[in-house]
Design a protein around this motif. Structure first.
Motif, PDB file in Angstrom:
ATOM      1  N   PHE A 136      -8.031  -1.411  -2.248  1.00 19.09           N
ATOM      2  CA  PHE A 136      -7.768  -2.747  -1.694  1.00 19.09           C
ATOM      3  C   PHE A 136      -8.980  -3.257  -0.927  1.00 19.09           C
ATOM      4  CE2 PHE A 136      -5.309  -5.791   1.032  1.00 19.09           C
ATOM      5  CZ  PHE A 136      -4.640  -6.466   0.015  1.00 19.09           C
ATOM      6  N   GLN A 143      -3.791  -1.633   4.704  1.00 30.32           N
ATOM      7  CA  GLN A 143      -2.802  -1.851   3.648  1.00 30.32           C
ATOM      8  C   GLN A 143      -1.944  -0.608   3.456  1.00 30.32           C
ATOM      9  OE1 GLN A 143      -2.484  -4.822   2.637  1.00 30.32           O
ATOM     10  NE2 GLN A 143      -0.840  -4.534   1.153  1.00 30.32           N
ATOM     11  N   GLN A 209      -3.098 -11.297   2.708  1.00 34.22           N
ATOM     12  CA  GLN A 209      -3.446 -12.346   1.759  1.00 34.22           C
ATOM     13  C   GLN A 209      -4.494 -11.839   0.776  1.00 34.22           C
ATOM     14  OE1 GLN A 209      -4.799 -15.847   3.871  1.00 34.22           O
ATOM     15  NE2 GLN A 209      -2.730 -16.695   3.957  1.00 34.22           N
ATOM     16  N   SER A 210      -4.444 -12.365  -0.447  1.00 33.56           N
ATOM     17  CA  SER A 210      -5.482 -12.115  -1.449  1.00 33.56           C
ATOM     18  C   SER A 210      -5.936 -13.451  -2.014  1.00 33.56           C
ATOM     19  CB  SER A 210      -4.948 -11.236  -2.593  1.00 33.56           C
ATOM     20  OG  SER A 210      -4.689  -9.924  -2.146  1.00 33.56           O
ATOM     21  N   HIS A 211      -7.245 -13.673  -1.982  1.00 32.16           N
ATOM     22  CA  HIS A 211      -7.838 -14.866  -2.576  1.00 32.16           C
ATOM     23  C   HIS A 211      -8.706 -14.398  -3.747  1.00 32.16           C
ATOM     24  CE1 HIS A 211      -6.940 -16.126   1.577  1.00 32.16           C
ATOM     25  NE2 HIS A 211      -6.773 -17.330   1.063  1.00 32.16           N
ATOM     26  N   CYS A 212      -8.268 -14.695  -4.962  1.00 30.25           N
ATOM     27  CA  CYS A 212      -8.924 -14.120  -6.146  1.00 30.25           C
ATOM     28  C   CYS A 212      -9.329 -15.174  -7.164  1.00 30.25           C
ATOM     29  CB  CYS A 212      -8.002 -13.088  -6.805  1.00 30.25           C
ATOM     30  SG  CYS A 212      -7.374 -11.827  -5.691  1.00 30.25           S
ATOM     31  N   GLY A 349     -12.133  -8.419  -3.091  1.00 26.67           N
ATOM     32  CA  GLY A 349     -10.871  -8.833  -3.716  1.00 26.67           C
ATOM     33  C   GLY A 349     -10.723 -10.322  -3.963  1.00 26.67           C
ATOM     34  N   ASN A 351      -9.580  -9.698  -0.029  1.00 24.68           N
ATOM     35  CA  ASN A 351      -8.321  -9.389   0.626  1.00 24.68           C
ATOM     36  C   ASN A 351      -8.451  -9.432   2.142  1.00 24.68           C
ATOM     37  OD1 ASN A 351      -7.008  -8.721  -1.913  1.00 24.68           O
ATOM     38  ND2 ASN A 351      -8.199  -6.850  -1.899  1.00 24.68           N
ATOM     39  N   ASN A 353      -5.948  -8.561   5.771  1.00 23.92           N
ATOM     40  CA  ASN A 353      -4.668  -8.146   6.318  1.00 23.92           C
ATOM     41  C   ASN A 353      -4.771  -7.907   7.813  1.00 23.92           C
ATOM     42  OD1 ASN A 353      -6.029  -5.672   6.297  1.00 23.92           O
ATOM     43  ND2 ASN A 353      -4.825  -4.815   4.637  1.00 23.92           N
TER      44      ASN A 353
END
Length: 359
Positions: A136, A143, A209-212, A349, A351, A353
């Motif tokens: 991650f 995570q 959150q994930s911004h991809c 990512g 990512n 958190n």
């Protein structure tokens, strides 16, 4: 009614013994991503690097050690700190990005999983102790803690071992200025389901959150910046400015969202344990977070840092930093029962958190 609270009952780390100072890069040539030699002198490059990142030195692991070896040492310390029998663990979660990279190679070895190697080394025979790896980016350890909390709340697990371990020194391109950021290390924690204590110790809330889209390849693997380098050999690469702008925009918002879920005001947070990637960036996170609450004045000693001496060991930075503070090793930093702290990280990512936790 809350029957159990997810509590960190043990913490441990492994800090590699080999120190590499900034001055050891003085004889190194650096190139841009366009394979053009950087004309500034190495001393100028190093001074600018230190001013931005805060890094003065970093730790590299010895030739005989791999990521799984560091994870095992950190795990043993955490288990001893928690005072538990390893056979009672329900899960072993190992966060990393590159697995074992044997010295003088650039090949990732994750067969078997690092978590399986840790379980074997700990001598755990219980087949119901499930061991698996987690990828991650740098937020991997947080995570893993969030996953452990979810399993505990679901009644699936009562005791989990969460580890972050990485040997970034073995996947860096020495001709890339960003290579000076990265280091090695491991941190581990025992996470348990305990009946709520009077002071409410345990995880209060989390956010992820994930911004991809455009952000997916801000960190990636690419060939060396050295002209004529073998394109088949890949190294960790980072779009530094993009990462910085992304993180400054999104991390403080994720931190605030986590605090709001927990019902905690920013002024109640005793310490911020942030991913150790860049001193100025971490200072910016806290400054922007306070600004989101309409506050300008930030308390002294609210943000412990290890980056100056340990560099960026990815998934290991936060658990290692937490271990150092808990053991009273960092000047002007301590935590006591009942204190509220916030863990937060950002990485590949992309990512993000955060976890709000009452000690």
């Amino acid at each position: 009614m809350l029957l159990f609270r997810t509590v960190i009952t043990g913490i441990g780390s492994y800090i590699p013994p080999h120190i590499k100072t900034n001055q050891e890069f003085v004889s190194q040539d650096f190139y841009t991503e366009d394979h053009e030699r950087i004309v500034a002198t190495p001393n100028e490059i190093i001074e600018k690097f230190r001013d931005i990142t805060g890094i003065e030195e970093r730790r590299y692991v010895g030739d005989e050690f791999n990521a799984s070896d560091m994870a095992i040492v950190a795990a043993k310390h955490a288990i001893e700190d928690a005072g538990i029998d390893p056979e009672t663990l329900d899960q072993i979660i190992v966060a990393h990005n590159f697995g074992n990279v044997v010295k003088h190679t650039i090949q990732t070895d994750i067969l078997p999983a690092l978590a399986s190697r840790v379980k074997q080394a700990l001598g755990i025979r219980n087949p119901n102790c499930v061991a698996y790896d987690l990828l991650f980016g740098c937020p991997g350890w947080i995570q893993g803690v969030i996953q452990a909390d979810a399993f505990i709340k679901a009644g699936i697990a009562k005791k989990c071992l969460v580890i972050g371990t990485e040997t970034l020194s073995r996947v860096i391109d020495k001709y890339d200025r960003d290579s000076m950021i990265f280091s090695d290390g491991a941190g581990a924690s025992v996470i348990e389901a305990l009946e709520p204590l009077e002071n409410g110790s345990g995880i209060l809330a989390s956010s992820v959150q994930s911004h991809c889209v455009d952000e997916a390849y801000y960190l990636n693997m690419g060939k060396s910046y050295k002209p004529g380098a073998d394109p088949c050999v890949r190294y960790i690469k980072m779009k530094g400015r993009k990462v910085y702008e992304y993180a400054m925009k999104h991390v403080p918002l994720a931190m605030k969202a986590c605090l709001e879920k927990a019902g905690i005001h920013v002024t109640e947070v005793k310490k911020f344990f942030l991913h150790q990637a860049n001193e100025k960036m971490d200072e910016g996170f806290v400054k922007v977070l306070y600004k989101l609450y309409g506050l300008k004045d930030i308390p002294e000693h609210v943000m412990p840092m290890s980056i100056h001496k340990l560099g960026n060991s990815s998934v290991a930075t936060i658990p290692t930093l937490f271990d150092l503070v808990k053991r009273g090793i960092l000047d002007n930093h301590d935590i006591h029962r009942g204190d509220v702290i916030l863990f937060a990280s950002v990485g590949a990512g992309m990512n993000i958190n955060a976890v709000c936790y009452r000690v």
